[in-house]
Each structure stands twice: as C-alpha cells, then as structure tokens.
Scaffold this active site. Structure first.
Site, PDB file in Angstrom:
ATOM      1  N   HIS A  75       0.798  -1.184  -0.064  1.00 17.09           N
ATOM      2  CA  HIS A  75       0.052  -0.116  -0.039  1.00 17.09           C
ATOM      3  C   HIS A  75       0.911   1.368  -0.083  1.00 17.09           C
ATOM      4  O   HIS A  75       0.631   2.258  -0.756  1.00 17.09           O
ATOM      5  CB  HIS A  75      -1.036   0.010   1.359  1.00 17.09           C
ATOM      6  CG  HIS A  75      -2.354   0.484   1.034  1.00 17.09           C
ATOM      7  ND1 HIS A  75      -2.995   0.567  -0.034  1.00 17.09           N
ATOM      8  CD2 HIS A  75      -2.636   1.856   1.599  1.00 17.09           C
ATOM      9  CE1 HIS A  75      -4.176   1.396   0.235  1.00 17.09           C
ATOM     10  NE2 HIS A  75      -3.863   2.121   1.564  1.00 17.09           N
ATOM     11  N   TYR A 122       2.541   9.655   2.085  1.00 15.32           N
ATOM     12  CA  TYR A 122       1.946   8.721   2.609  1.00 15.32           C
ATOM     13  C   TYR A 122       2.833   8.057   3.664  1.00 15.32           C
ATOM     14  O   TYR A 122       3.898   7.569   3.210  1.00 15.32           O
ATOM     15  CB  TYR A 122       1.104   7.922   1.980  1.00 15.32           C
ATOM     16  CG  TYR A 122       0.321   6.660   2.421  1.00 15.32           C
ATOM     17  CD1 TYR A 122      -0.532   6.920   3.354  1.00 15.32           C
ATOM     18  CD2 TYR A 122       1.191   5.245   2.361  1.00 15.32           C
ATOM     19  CE1 TYR A 122      -1.246   5.691   4.051  1.00 15.32           C
ATOM     20  CE2 TYR A 122       0.628   4.451   3.064  1.00 15.32           C
ATOM     21  CZ  TYR A 122      -0.563   4.364   4.073  1.00 15.32           C
ATOM     22  OH  TYR A 122      -1.207   3.466   4.669  1.00 15.32           O
TER      23      TYR A 122
END
EC number: 5.4.99.14
Length: 113
Positions: A26, A39
């Site tokens: 991810h 992120y």
C-alpha cells in the site's frame, strides 16, 4: 498542509506477516496517487500503559497511517482520482477497520485546515 491520520486494524484471521506485506504494498502504491504529497504507515510495536497522565484504552490498533496534502486543491485532485479509488480498493483487502482523524497544527504559520 492537510493531514489525515488513520488508526488501522487488520481483519480477523490475517497474519502479522501478511498485514505487514500489504502495508508495504500500500505504501509503494501511494507514490502514484495524484494530489497525495506524502503517505506513511507505521506498524504498532507496543501500546505502553505507563503514561504520565491517566491512560484510556482505545482498543487494539495494528498500524497508524498518515496522508499529507499540500492544500485543498491537491486534496480535491486526490479525491477525484481513479488511482486513489483503486488504492482504496487495495486498502479494503487488508484493513479490517479504521478510524480517521483530520488534524490541525497547534502552532506555526500553517493554518488549521
């Protein structure tokens, strides 16, 4: 800067190794998401209870994720992106539950978003 913080819980029955691998995947996928400045996801190694102020229990958390966006325009780009939508679909495969927070700074020149 807009910052979103997520408390993440893996699905029941998922191994720690699989969860770790999917968190890494991810993270790697995040580099292609339009509008997303940064992120980060970190696995919870421990939940200490020896705090200097009263402790409150929030339940089990497996990881903490955080998304950064430069401004509202970048966030709008992110929300409209098909790549972001596919990224969220991947998240559904390894995140059993989450609790999101939009945070605001307490000091500095950065306005609260």
């Amino acid at each position: 800067m807009i910052r979103l913080l997520y408390l993440l819980v893996k699905p029941a029955g998922m191994s720690d190794e699989t969860f770790r691998a999917e968190c890494l995947r991810h993270y790697e996928m995040s580099h292609d998401v339009p509008g997303l400045h940064k992120y980060e996801v970190r696995l919870v190694a421990e939940q200490p209870t020896d705090t200097h102020v009263p402790f409150f229990d929030i339940g089990h958390v497996d990881a903490i994720g955080e998304c950064w966006f430069k401004d509202d325009a970048a966030y709008a780009t992110y929300m409209a992106s098909d790549i972001r939508k596919a990224w969220f679909e991947h998240g559904k495969t390894f995140i059993g539950q989450l609790k999101p927070f939009r945070t605001a700074p307490v000091a500095g020149d950065e306005p609260a978003s």
